[in-house]
Design an enzyme around this catalytic site. Structure first.
Site, PDB file in Angstrom:
ATOM      1  N   GLY A  73      60.057 -73.536  43.119  1.00 38.27           N
ATOM      2  CA  GLY A  73      60.847 -72.336  42.823  1.00 38.27           C
ATOM      3  C   GLY A  73      60.756 -71.282  43.921  1.00 38.27           C
ATOM      4  O   GLY A  73      61.766 -70.653  44.263  1.00 38.27           O
ATOM      5  N   ASN A 146      58.754 -64.427  33.554  1.00 37.02           N
ATOM      6  CA  ASN A 146      57.610 -65.334  33.416  1.00 37.02           C
ATOM      7  C   ASN A 146      56.416 -64.719  32.694  1.00 37.02           C
ATOM      8  O   ASN A 146      55.536 -65.439  32.249  1.00 37.02           O
ATOM      9  CB  ASN A 146      57.167 -65.842  34.795  1.00 37.02           C
ATOM     10  CG  ASN A 146      57.068 -64.738  35.816  1.00 37.02           C
ATOM     11  OD1 ASN A 146      58.060 -64.059  36.113  1.00 37.02           O
ATOM     12  ND2 ASN A 146      55.893 -64.522  36.344  1.00 37.02           N
ATOM     13  N   GLN A 185      61.915 -70.158  34.588  1.00 36.84           N
ATOM     14  CA  GLN A 185      61.312 -70.188  33.244  1.00 36.84           C
ATOM     15  C   GLN A 185      62.330 -70.554  32.162  1.00 36.84           C
ATOM     16  O   GLN A 185      61.977 -70.627  30.981  1.00 36.84           O
ATOM     17  CB  GLN A 185      60.687 -68.822  32.919  1.00 36.84           C
ATOM     18  CG  GLN A 185      59.499 -68.467  33.780  1.00 36.84           C
ATOM     19  CD  GLN A 185      58.259 -69.311  33.482  1.00 36.84           C
ATOM     20  OE1 GLN A 185      58.148 -69.928  32.420  1.00 36.84           O
ATOM     21  NE2 GLN A 185      57.336 -69.363  34.427  1.00 36.84           N
ATOM     22  N   THR A 243      61.575 -84.982  55.602  1.00 39.27           N
ATOM     23  CA  THR A 243      61.663 -86.233  54.847  1.00 39.27           C
ATOM     24  C   THR A 243      61.555 -85.947  53.349  1.00 39.27           C
ATOM     25  O   THR A 243      60.634 -85.238  52.919  1.00 39.27           O
ATOM     26  CB  THR A 243      60.520 -87.179  55.281  1.00 39.27           C
ATOM     27  OG1 THR A 243      60.619 -87.359  56.693  1.00 39.27           O
ATOM     28  CG2 THR A 243      60.599 -88.516  54.571  1.00 39.27           C
ATOM     29  N   CYS A 331      50.673 -66.395  37.466  1.00 34.09           N
ATOM     30  CA  CYS A 331      51.793 -66.884  38.285  1.00 34.09           C
ATOM     31  C   CYS A 331      51.671 -66.479  39.739  1.00 34.09           C
ATOM     32  O   CYS A 331      52.521 -66.777  40.542  1.00 34.09           O
ATOM     33  CB  CYS A 331      53.168 -66.445  37.780  1.00 34.09           C
ATOM     34  SG  CYS A 331      53.782 -67.571  36.553  1.00 34.09           S
TER      35      CYS A 331
HETATM   36  C1  LIG Z   1      60.043 -66.896  37.366  1.00 31.18           C
HETATM   37  C2  LIG Z   1      59.368 -67.677  38.440  1.00 31.18           C
HETATM   38  N1  LIG Z   1      59.938 -67.760  39.647  1.00 31.18           N
HETATM   39  C3  LIG Z   1      59.390 -68.457  40.643  1.00 31.18           C
HETATM   40  C4  LIG Z   1      58.211 -69.136  40.473  1.00 31.18           C
HETATM   41  C5  LIG Z   1      57.619 -69.885  41.632  1.00 31.18           C
HETATM   42  O1  LIG Z   1      57.703 -71.243  41.451  1.00 31.18           O
HETATM   43  P1  LIG Z   1      56.772 -72.257  42.313  1.00 31.18           P
HETATM   44  O2  LIG Z   1      55.365 -71.894  41.983  1.00 31.18           O
HETATM   45  O3  LIG Z   1      57.206 -73.600  41.865  1.00 31.18           O
HETATM   46  O4  LIG Z   1      57.099 -72.034  43.730  1.00 31.18           O
HETATM   47  C6  LIG Z   1      57.576 -69.091  39.231  1.00 31.18           C
HETATM   48  C7  LIG Z   1      56.280 -69.759  39.034  1.00 31.18           C
HETATM   49  O5  LIG Z   1      55.429 -69.349  38.318  1.00 31.18           O
HETATM   50  C8  LIG Z   1      58.174 -68.357  38.178  1.00 31.18           C
HETATM   51  O6  LIG Z   1      57.622 -68.270  36.981  1.00 31.18           O
END
Ligand SMILES: Cc1ncc(COP(=O)(O)O)c(C=O)c1O
Length: 383
Positions: A73, A146, A185, A243, A331
């Site tokens: 993400g 989140n 989310q 890759t 997070c």
């Molecule tokens: C709302 C939101 N955006 C972005 C991310 C980032 O994702 P990643 O950890 O897969 O890069 C998260 C991860 O917790 C998230 O909850």
């Protein structure tokens, strides 16, 4: 799954589904070929990526050519923001005050305005409207938060942006305006059809939907031109060289198919057991519920403040008793600061440091929540 019985941190990571692992395994073993090779094994692997792209695209109501696989993400958010904004150096962009750091940090590289949210953590549309000016090229508002699970009015925001676009066109203003939404989310619970949402860019995340981590995708509407973040061999339409991680991509598609096929039922199931847990266990005087009451909230999210209690200590004590929960600033890999999301909805630093996030998922049952409820109440009981 026994190890996930008392796990309440699904917003941070979801366990890999058994069928996801099965679908990935061949690409970690015999089918190790680089998808760019000219021999049969490589071409078969390339075909697996093509099929995965179709699966994701179908679920989004998008075209396969509109899907760019990324390593999660954060990368997809960075690609969306930097990919647009680097082409418009004298423009500006807008984010909400509760975005994930992977949106906030890249937005800091550009002129950015921040939209306020209300006390429940929902974007104030009036504030957004007043902040868009004639140089605004990108609006990035997450689909669901989140930490507190607040669901944002993306369709209404898309409608507003469409009106602005039309008004610019009628005045001969050539400046485009795009809508990006971080839907990391949302995948387990919400409608993800991009044409209904009205977004131009959408971030989705495999690691949050029972697929492998470090895998995700950015939906990029046809006609939109992005600057790549990573240059090299030109994979992923030249937007994400390197890759391909075929095992992850295939696993992502398997998880996506599984989760999207019954997200309504799962949202309903979790809403019922969550609300039951809240009404039975969380006395409002002791546990203040943060975020929206019920309808605008992700089905799996419970976020509480327990005044006077240190959240790190609570999380550690719960861990000792076998329960895994998150504290406000979850997070992010490391953060001493109280959560910006909780501050945006009006919590004091002290309240933010007394807050816990409890998020539910496939393996959460009434029974596991009942056990958590009992333990939480013992923790807060006066000695
Ligand atoms: C709302 C939101 N955006 C972005 C991310 C980032 O994702 P990643 O950890 O897969 O890069 C998260 C991860 O917790 C998230 O909850």
């Amino acid at each position: 799954m026994e190890s996930a019985k008392n796990y309440f941190d699904y917003a941070a990571a979801t366990p890999l589904l058994p069928e996801v692992l099965v679908s990935m395994e061949p690409y970690l073993k015999d089918k190790f070929y680089n998808a760019s090779g000219l021999y049969l094994g490589a071409k078969t692997n390339y075909q697996a990526i093509v099929e995965a792209r179709h699966v994701i695209a179908r679920g989004l109501g998008a075209k396969p050519t509109e899907i760019v696989f990324t390593a999660g993400g954060s990368e997809a958010n960075n690609l969306a923001i930097r990919g647009i904004m680097e082409s418009y150096p004298s423009s500006n962009m807008i984010v909400s005050s509760i975005e994930h750091e992977s949106v906030l940090r890249p937005s800091n590289l550009f002129a950015t305005k921040t939209v306020k949210v209300d006390k429940q953590g929902v974007v104030k549309l009036d504030d957004l409207k007043s902040k868009i000016d004639k140089k605004t090229v990108l609006v990035s508002i997450m689909y669901a938060n989140n930490e507190i699970g607040s669901i944002q009015p993306i369709r209404k925001i898309a409608k507003l942006i469409k009106e602005i676009r039309q008004s610019r066109e009628s005045k001969g203003n050539q400046t485009p305006i795009y809508l990006h939404s971080d839907a990391c989310q949302a995948g387990n619970f919400l409608d993800m059809q991009v044409f209904k949402l009205g977004v131009d860019l959408l971030t989705i995340n495999s690691g949050k939907i029972y697929g492998p981590k470090q895998c995700g995708a950015l939906y990029v509407k046809t006609g939109l031109i992005l600057k790549p973040l990573i240059f090299g061999g030109g994979q992923e339409w030249g937007l994400r060289s390197g890759t391909e991680n075929i095992a992850n991509i295939v696993g992502f598609a398997t998880a996506w198919q599984k989760v999207r096929s019954n997200y309504h039922e799962e949202a309903e199931r979790l809403t019922i057991i969550r609300d039951n847990f809240i009404s039975k266990n969380l006395t409002p005087v002791v546990f203040q519920l943060n975020g929206p009451k019920s309808t605008n909230r992700l089905a799996n999210n419970i976020h509480i403040t327990i005044d006077g209690k240190d959240n790190e200590i609570m999380a550690m004590v719960l861990d000792e008793k076998g329960f895994q929960v998150a504290i406000g600033s979850a997070c992010s890999a490391s953060s001493e600061e109280p959560s910006h999301v909780l501050k945006a909805i009006g919590l004091t630093d002290e309240q933010a440091r007394s807050s816990l996030r409890i998020t539910l998922g496939f393996y959460t049952t009434d029974k596991s929540l009942e056990n958590l409820g009992k333990t939480l109440n013992k923790l807060v009981a006066p000695n």
